[in-house]
Design a protein around this motif. Structure first.
Motif, mmCIF file in Angstrom:
data_model
loop_
_atom_site.group_PDB
_atom_site.id
_atom_site.type_symbol
_atom_site.label_atom_id
_atom_site.label_comp_id
_atom_site.label_asym_id
_atom_site.label_seq_id
_atom_site.Cartn_x
_atom_site.Cartn_y
_atom_site.Cartn_z
ATOM 1 N N UNK A 275 0.838 -1.205 0.000
ATOM 2 C CA UNK A 275 0.000 0.000 0.000
ATOM 3 C C UNK A 275 0.871 1.252 0.000
ATOM 4 N N UNK A 276 1.955 1.210 0.749
ATOM 5 C CA UNK A 276 2.876 2.344 0.776
ATOM 6 C C UNK A 276 3.479 2.568 -0.611
ATOM 7 N N UNK A 277 3.821 1.473 -1.288
ATOM 8 C CA UNK A 277 4.352 1.565 -2.645
ATOM 9 C C UNK A 277 3.337 2.192 -3.591
ATOM 10 N N UNK A 278 2.089 1.737 -3.529
ATOM 11 C CA UNK A 278 1.044 2.281 -4.398
ATOM 12 C C UNK A 278 0.818 3.758 -4.112
ATOM 13 N N UNK A 279 0.804 4.129 -2.837
ATOM 14 C CA UNK A 279 0.607 5.536 -2.472
ATOM 15 C C UNK A 279 1.759 6.403 -2.979
ATOM 16 N N UNK A 280 2.965 5.862 -2.917
ATOM 17 C CA UNK A 280 4.135 6.586 -3.440
ATOM 18 C C UNK A 280 3.982 6.834 -4.938
ATOM 19 N N UNK A 281 3.554 5.816 -5.674
ATOM 20 C CA UNK A 281 3.372 5.959 -7.123
ATOM 21 C C UNK A 281 2.307 7.000 -7.444
ATOM 22 N N UNK A 282 1.264 7.024 -6.647
ATOM 23 C CA UNK A 282 0.208 8.021 -6.856
ATOM 24 C C UNK A 282 0.740 9.419 -6.590
ATOM 25 N N UNK A 283 1.390 9.615 -5.466
ATOM 26 C CA UNK A 283 1.870 10.941 -5.092
ATOM 27 C C UNK A 283 2.926 11.460 -6.067
ATOM 28 N N UNK A 284 3.799 10.569 -6.510
ATOM 29 C CA UNK A 284 4.915 10.997 -7.348
ATOM 30 C C UNK A 284 4.562 11.099 -8.830
ATOM 31 N N UNK A 285 3.742 10.173 -9.329
ATOM 32 C CA UNK A 285 3.563 10.054 -10.775
ATOM 33 C C UNK A 285 2.118 10.168 -11.258
#
Length: 490
Positions: free
Chosen positions: A200-210
């Motif tokens: 979930x942290x990985x998915x949230x990072x992808x959303x925030x960054x890209x």
């Protein structure tokens, strides 16, 4: 006088996803030197003019110096390789140095490929060879010039260090650049370990960054998956339209940004052969040219399973159903322009299919056939201006018959010939990175001469425009050049 710092780095992935990276130091090559660089990639990163002349440029990209703000890390991921799940892969020979922001606020991660052992090297040595670095350097920059989404290449650092593959080769290091190197396999790694907080942290990072626009959606994770599906579809449509075969479409080689990533046994079509296999290790033809669209969907299904953490089966299935229409729409849009048509009619699919069938039967060169359609004139019923095009076909009967139908179709359009040719020449390249051209550059470079490498890099940077003294690079591949075998070590 203080010399300005060339690289001002940050490292969001090590700060925000510390569980997904491992600190590791590169192992610099012995007797290294700056072999070549890409001005275009340097401009993308916002580096100053003549950046390659800075002493810092070589030392940083040779893994000898870490700029302020940078962090050396290797990423862990999993992946389906030739359809079989491998629970742990990772950056076995690539080490990230951090991210650089350009003048418009875009951030790009820089990786040093061939920089030595990492915890994910498995049985490898963490090194890259000159041969593979040249192929990836040329391919990355050539694909960018073709307007196909791709990772970029900033430089190659050469050396006299020996690296052992099928033979003894020269060690080299390439600087690879992308907004992100996160792959489908990153999601698979955490999902199949049932590490849901990390996933979930990985998915949230992808959303925030890209994909920050996902935060405005009712279902952010669904939006994220839908966008990856769309980008993957349009990427593979561009591969098919331009005759590019990737060779190793494992899920760990699929980008969540829809970029072409990991250039190993790739190849551009010479003769049009839908069943073209560019990887001599692919005995089953899983990654043949004509299979790429279906493999793209297969890989998205594997990624979709990881999204079952947040989404229902119905939501994932619906998102995946958008893949084929998106791919076909983009592909036909490009092929319409390649044929020089102002609009697409239902019958045009048959027109295109007939041409491709003739090309396949006659083993006509893919790139040159489409490029030379610009010689067709609606009034030239005797093919007086089409000699170069016709010479691509061993038997000209069928292509001449097709040209009659093609001219009739062109007459229905409102485009003047000069307008049509202008549009065609925007998508029908004159120069592509044929395997034999890369081989010529490699053989010469291994002897210490880089003229062909530099010339080829320059020519491929403007692939749609005729260039003086570059006839060699626009020719059909010789027979020996069509038979080159390329492996994953390439």
């Amino acid at each position: 006088m203080m010399i300005p710092t060339l690289f001002k780095l940050t490292s969001s992935i090590s700060e925000q996803l510390p569980f997904a990276v491992t600190p590791v130091k590169p192992t610099p090559l012995r007797d290294s030197f700056l072999l070549t660089y890409s001005r275009s990639c340097g401009d993308l990163l916002g580096l100053p003019a003549n950046f390659w002349q800075s002493p810092e440029f070589k030392t940083v990209l040779a893994g000898e110096k870490l700029p302020k703000g940078g962090v050396y890390t290797a990423q862990v991921y999993a992946g389906h390789q030739f359809g079989q799940f491998v629970p742990q892969l990772g950056d076995g020979r690539a080490i990230s140095i951090g991210e650089i922001s350009n003048h418009v606020g875009e951030s790009y991660e820089i990786q040093l490929k061939g920089s030595g052992l990492t915890p994910y090297s498995r049985m490898g040595d963490g090194r890259a060879v000159l041969r593979s670095c040249i192929r990836e350097f040329l391919a990355s920059e050539a694909m960018a010039a073709l307007n196909i989404p791709t990772t970029r290449a900033l430089s190659i650092v050469g050396s006299n260090e020996e690296v052992y593959r099928e033979r003894v080769e020269q060690g080299a290091m390439m600087a690879r650049v992308a907004q992100s190197h996160i792959r489908f396999g990153h999601f698979e790694y955490w999902f199949h370990r049932n590490k849901i907080p990390e996933l979930t942290h990985l998915a949230n990072y992808c959303i925030e960054q890209f994909y920050p626009e996902a935060n405005t959606q009712e279902l952010p994770y669904l939006y994220l998956f839908e966008q990856i599906v769309q980008r993957t579809a349009t990427l593979i449509a561009q591969w098919q339209a331009h005759g590019f075969a990737h060779g190793v479409m494992n899920t760990d080689n699929m980008s969540i940004l829809g970029l072409t990533i990991d250039y190993g046994p790739f190849g551009f079509l010479d003769d049009y052969n839908p069943g073209f296999i560019c990887n001599h290790s692919d005995s089953s033809g899983r990654y043949a040219f004509e299979e790429q669209p279906s493999i793209g969907l297969w890989n998205l299904n594997a990624l979709g399973l990881t999204f079952s953490t947040w989404l229902s089966v119905q939501q994932i299935t619906t998102a995946l159903k958008a893949y084929e229409p998106a791919l076909v729409k983009r592909y036909l849009s490009i092929m319409r322009q390649k044929l020089g048509l102002a609009n697409w009619q239902a019958s045009d699919q048959q027109l295109l299919g007939q041409l491709l069938a003739i090309m396949a039967e006659q083993k006509a060169d893919y790139t040159l056939t489409f490029r030379l359609l610009n010689s067709v004139d609606v009034d030239d019923v005797n093919n007086a201006n089409c000699d170069a095009l016709l010479q691509l076909f061993r038997c000209q009967k069928d292509i001449k018959k097709w040209l009659v139908t093609y001219r009739a179709r062109l007459q229905e359009d409102a485009l003047r010939k000069d307008e049509r040719v202008k549009e065609q020449n925007k998508v029908n390249a004159l120069y592509v990175l044929r395997n034999y051209l890369a081989e010529l550059a490699i053989k010469e470079a291994e002897s210490g001469c880089y003229h062909t490498l530099e010339k080829l890099h320059s020519v491929l940077s403007t692939p749609f425009t005729w260039q003086r003294d570059s006839e060699l690079f626009a020719e059909k591949a010789p027979n020996w050049g069509k038979k080159l075998e390329v492996s994953c070590s390439s």
